[in-house]
Design a protein around this motif. Structure first.
Motif, PDB file in Angstrom:
ATOM      1  N   SER A 178       0.843  -1.208   0.000  1.00 11.65           N
ATOM      2  CA  SER A 178       0.000   0.000   0.000  1.00 11.65           C
ATOM      3  C   SER A 178       0.876   1.255   0.000  1.00 11.65           C
ATOM      4  O   SER A 178       0.545   2.252  -0.638  1.00 11.65           O
ATOM      5  CB  SER A 178      -0.970  -0.002   1.187  1.00 11.65           C
ATOM      6  N   ARG A 179       2.041   1.191   0.670  1.00 10.73           N
ATOM      7  CA  ARG A 179       2.986   2.325   0.644  1.00 10.73           C
ATOM      8  C   ARG A 179       3.605   2.486  -0.732  1.00 10.73           C
ATOM      9  O   ARG A 179       3.765   3.591  -1.229  1.00 10.73           O
ATOM     10  CB  ARG A 179       4.134   2.088   1.640  1.00 10.73           C
ATOM     11  N   VAL A 180       3.972   1.342  -1.329  1.00  3.45           N
ATOM     12  CA  VAL A 180       4.612   1.365  -2.651  1.00  3.45           C
ATOM     13  C   VAL A 180       3.654   1.956  -3.680  1.00  3.45           C
ATOM     14  O   VAL A 180       4.017   2.836  -4.477  1.00  3.45           O
ATOM     15  CB  VAL A 180       5.040  -0.067  -3.073  1.00  3.45           C
ATOM     16  N   VAL A 181       2.391   1.496  -3.652  1.00  2.48           N
ATOM     17  CA  VAL A 181       1.388   1.950  -4.629  1.00  2.48           C
ATOM     18  C   VAL A 181       1.091   3.437  -4.439  1.00  2.48           C
ATOM     19  O   VAL A 181       0.927   4.174  -5.412  1.00  2.48           O
ATOM     20  CB  VAL A 181       0.097   1.098  -4.521  1.00  2.48           C
ATOM     21  N   SER A 182       1.074   3.897  -3.183  1.00  4.80           N
ATOM     22  CA  SER A 182       0.731   5.315  -2.940  1.00  4.80           C
ATOM     23  C   SER A 182       1.805   6.261  -3.474  1.00  4.80           C
ATOM     24  O   SER A 182       1.575   7.460  -3.619  1.00  4.80           O
ATOM     25  CB  SER A 182       0.497   5.569  -1.448  1.00  4.80           C
ATOM     26  N   SER A 183       3.002   5.725  -3.793  1.00 11.78           N
ATOM     27  CA  SER A 183       4.058   6.595  -4.350  1.00 11.78           C
ATOM     28  C   SER A 183       4.004   6.638  -5.881  1.00 11.78           C
ATOM     29  O   SER A 183       4.790   7.321  -6.515  1.00 11.78           O
ATOM     30  CB  SER A 183       5.435   6.100  -3.891  1.00 11.78           C
ATOM     31  N   LEU A 184       3.055   5.909  -6.481  1.00  8.79           N
ATOM     32  CA  LEU A 184       2.896   5.936  -7.946  1.00  8.79           C
ATOM     33  C   LEU A 184       2.199   7.230  -8.373  1.00  8.79           C
ATOM     34  O   LEU A 184       1.617   7.923  -7.531  1.00  8.79           O
ATOM     35  CB  LEU A 184       2.036   4.732  -8.392  1.00  8.79           C
ATOM     36  N   PRO A 185       2.232   7.567  -9.670  1.00  6.44           N
ATOM     37  CA  PRO A 185       1.503   8.754 -10.133  1.00  6.44           C
ATOM     38  C   PRO A 185       0.043   8.707  -9.690  1.00  6.44           C
ATOM     39  O   PRO A 185      -0.574   7.626  -9.667  1.00  6.44           O
ATOM     40  CB  PRO A 185       1.608   8.644 -11.672  1.00  6.44           C
ATOM     41  N   ASN A 186      -0.489   9.870  -9.291  1.00  7.50           N
ATOM     42  CA  ASN A 186      -1.868   9.984  -8.804  1.00  7.50           C
ATOM     43  C   ASN A 186      -2.113   9.065  -7.602  1.00  7.50           C
ATOM     44  O   ASN A 186      -3.233   8.568  -7.395  1.00  7.50           O
ATOM     45  CB  ASN A 186      -2.864   9.667  -9.935  1.00  7.50           C
ATOM     46  N   GLU A 187      -1.033   8.829  -6.816  1.00 16.62           N
ATOM     47  CA  GLU A 187      -1.075   7.961  -5.624  1.00 16.62           C
ATOM     48  C   GLU A 187      -1.615   6.565  -5.934  1.00 16.62           C
ATOM     49  O   GLU A 187      -2.154   5.875  -5.072  1.00 16.62           O
ATOM     50  CB  GLU A 187      -1.910   8.616  -4.506  1.00 16.62           C
ATOM     51  N   GLY A 188      -1.468   6.157  -7.199  1.00 16.03           N
ATOM     52  CA  GLY A 188      -1.867   4.800  -7.585  1.00 16.03           C
ATOM     53  C   GLY A 188      -3.368   4.574  -7.630  1.00 16.03           C
ATOM     54  O   GLY A 188      -3.826   3.433  -7.724  1.00 16.03           O
ATOM     55  N   LYS A 189      -4.157   5.642  -7.557  1.00  9.07           N
ATOM     56  CA  LYS A 189      -5.625   5.484  -7.524  1.00  9.07           C
ATOM     57  C   LYS A 189      -6.129   4.839  -8.817  1.00  9.07           C
ATOM     58  O   LYS A 189      -5.728   5.232  -9.903  1.00  9.07           O
ATOM     59  CB  LYS A 189      -6.306   6.836  -7.318  1.00  9.07           C
ATOM     60  N   ASP A 190      -7.011   3.851  -8.664  1.00  3.80           N
ATOM     61  CA  ASP A 190      -7.632   3.105  -9.783  1.00  3.80           C
ATOM     62  C   ASP A 190      -6.634   2.279 -10.601  1.00  3.80           C
ATOM     63  O   ASP A 190      -7.026   1.665 -11.594  1.00  3.80           O
ATOM     64  CB  ASP A 190      -8.392   4.049 -10.739  1.00  3.80           C
ATOM     65  N   ALA A 191      -5.371   2.282 -10.215  1.00  2.77           N
ATOM     66  CA  ALA A 191      -4.373   1.514 -10.989  1.00  2.77           C
ATOM     67  C   ALA A 191      -4.503   0.023 -10.665  1.00  2.77           C
ATOM     68  O   ALA A 191      -4.646  -0.355  -9.498  1.00  2.77           O
ATOM     69  CB  ALA A 191      -2.971   1.996 -10.663  1.00  2.77           C
ATOM     70  N   LEU A 192      -4.450  -0.808 -11.693  1.00  2.00           N
ATOM     71  CA  LEU A 192      -4.387  -2.261 -11.499  1.00  2.00           C
ATOM     72  C   LEU A 192      -2.910  -2.637 -11.394  1.00  2.00           C
ATOM     73  O   LEU A 192      -2.143  -2.429 -12.333  1.00  2.00           O
ATOM     74  CB  LEU A 192      -5.018  -2.985 -12.703  1.00  2.00           C
ATOM     75  N   VAL A 193      -2.546  -3.152 -10.229  1.00  2.00           N
ATOM     76  CA  VAL A 193      -1.147  -3.499  -9.972  1.00  2.00           C
ATOM     77  C   VAL A 193      -1.042  -5.018  -9.846  1.00  2.00           C
ATOM     78  O   VAL A 193      -1.693  -5.624  -8.987  1.00  2.00           O
ATOM     79  CB  VAL A 193      -0.643  -2.818  -8.682  1.00  2.00           C
ATOM     80  N   ALA A 194      -0.245  -5.632 -10.710  1.00  2.00           N
ATOM     81  CA  ALA A 194      -0.001  -7.078 -10.638  1.00  2.00           C
ATOM     82  C   ALA A 194       1.284  -7.297  -9.852  1.00  2.00           C
ATOM     83  O   ALA A 194       2.365  -6.943 -10.314  1.00  2.00           O
ATOM     84  CB  ALA A 194       0.125  -7.656 -12.044  1.00  2.00           C
ATOM     85  N   LEU A 195       1.142  -7.837  -8.645  1.00  2.00           N
ATOM     86  CA  LEU A 195       2.307  -8.091  -7.795  1.00  2.00           C
ATOM     87  C   LEU A 195       2.691  -9.560  -7.890  1.00  2.00           C
ATOM     88  O   LEU A 195       1.903 -10.444  -7.551  1.00  2.00           O
ATOM     89  CB  LEU A 195       1.981  -7.738  -6.334  1.00  2.00           C
ATOM     90  N   PHE A 196       3.912  -9.823  -8.364  1.00  2.00           N
ATOM     91  CA  PHE A 196       4.451 -11.178  -8.383  1.00  2.00           C
ATOM     92  C   PHE A 196       5.428 -11.313  -7.217  1.00  2.00           C
ATOM     93  O   PHE A 196       6.459 -10.644  -7.195  1.00  2.00           O
ATOM     94  CB  PHE A 196       5.175 -11.461  -9.703  1.00  2.00           C
ATOM     95  N   GLU A 197       5.076 -12.169  -6.254  1.00  2.00           N
ATOM     96  CA  GLU A 197       5.994 -12.464  -5.147  1.00  2.00           C
ATOM     97  C   GLU A 197       6.691 -13.777  -5.502  1.00  2.00           C
ATOM     98  O   GLU A 197       6.105 -14.853  -5.403  1.00  2.00           O
ATOM     99  CB  GLU A 197       5.218 -12.593  -3.832  1.00  2.00           C
TER     100      GLU A 197
END
Length: 359
Positions: free
Chosen positions: A184-203
């Motif tokens: 959630s911290r990582v996404v909030s540093s994306l453009p526009n605080e990551g709002k509405d962005a689909l993020v595919a996280l591969f662990e």
């Protein structure tokens, strides 16, 4: 709170996040300033031998406990309070609706009677907990409650590891919840605080890679696949006649023969990128979605040379390696180059250490 914490402008005393995976113990110690900024005080890891932990089950307790003691010692921490996690496979979770306004004891009774329906063991054999998420969006006058249950012996194993290293477990989380909190911290540093962005996280773990697709803190998709970094170690072991442990140590140290890159690394990166592409295609065919905005890679294998670029090339989506420590203040003992090199493997441990500060 100690005089030192006040002097350094810390809001809370530091806490340790301890991630026990199938391949290693990873420790992160975080503090926080009065302004709410995180301070990365320490991080360290200690490898496990193959077979010490299998499918989240601790098979060699004494050996794992010794490794946990070593990681605590190596980190130099004086902090005793620790947050740990259970693997998702060891925890049964269920959301239920209950009437709003129940007293704590009434809630507990209701949760126990509901839990009987979902838990395939006697309640005497499980550790059961619950939290009220908030008012129900679909049922007026009800609240949504999350129940979590795990077998007592699995919980006691995790607690025993902490205590063997002189630590005091204060919270037991679920691994996937911890990695999402750090994300959630990582996404909030994306453009526009990551709002509405689909993020595919591969662990990318040792044996398993999980794909989680996140949007605005909601998990839209979660699927595990049987590929991971230990496959590269096995290739090295077979090619050069090393034991698995030797191969892993040489892989991490970059101490491999000249032909390693061309004959093993490049083909492996290509094959891993294709697996990632296939996992995304499976997501697209089984959901209404047909694109993601970001592909994020975490785990030690995520930093393999060329992987991020190959994933971008194959999938057409912007790909990046996760650094959960980004924009944190660094404590005096942190070597920044080491931190940047290894950060991707500390996502879960970082999320665990954040639990005290993010309610």
């Amino acid at each position: 709170m100690s005089f030192l914490d006040l002097l350094l402008g810390r809001k809370h005393p530091p806490i340790i996040g301890l991630d026990i995976s199938s391949s290693s113990a990873k420790l992160v110690e975080l503090g926080q300033t009065t302004g709410g900024e995180f301070i990365l005080e320490r991080f360290s890891s200690e490898p496990f031998e193959k077979g010490w932990i299998t499918d989240g089950q601790i098979e060699k307790f004494d050996e794992v406990a010794d490794a946990v003691r070593r990681v605590v010692q190596k980190s130099g921490t004086r902090t005793k309070q620790v947050v740990m996690a259970m693997p998702q496979s060891a925890v049964i979770t269920k959301k239920i609706m209950l009437p709003a306004g129940l007293r704590e004891e009434e809630l507990e009774l209701q949760v126990e009677s509901e839990a009987n329906q979902y838990i395939p063991f006697s309640l005497d054999e499980v550790s059961l907990d619950f939290c009220v998420i908030g008012p129900s969006a679909t049922s007026v006058g009800d609240v949504e409650v999350l129940i979590a249950a795990s077998r007592k012996d699995r919980v006691q194993d995790r607690q025993g590891l902490a205590e063997a290293a002189g630590l005091k477990p204060v919270i037991l989380d679920i691994e996937s919840h911890a990695s999402r909190l750090a994300m959630s911290r990582v996404v909030s540093s994306l453009p526009n605080e990551g709002k509405d962005a689909l993020v595919a996280l591969f662990e990318i773990g040792a044996d398993t890679t999980s794909l989680k697709v996140l949007r605005d803190e909601e998990m839209l998709y979660d699927r595990d696949q049987a590929f991971g970094g230990s496959q590269l170690t096995q290739l090295i072991s077979r090619q050069y006649g090393f034991s698995f442990e030797e191969a892993e140590a040489k892989k991490l140290a970059g101490d491999l023969p000249e032909d390693y890159e061309a004959s093993i690394l490049v083909p492996f990166v290509d094959s891993l990128s294709q697996e990632i592409g296939r996992a995304l295609q499976y997501f697209f065919t089984s959901t209404p979605h047909h694109k993601v905005h970001y592909v994020m890679l975490s785990g030690g294998t995520a930093t393999l040379p060329g992987l991020k670029d190959r994933v971008t090339e194959l999938t057409g989506f912007a790909s990046m390696v996760v650094n959960p420590f980004d924009n944190m203040r660094l404590g005096s003992g942190i070597r920044e180059t080491k931190m940047r090199r290894e950060a991707a493997s500390y996502l879960t441990a970082c999320g665990l250490a954040m639990r005290r500060f993010v309610q």
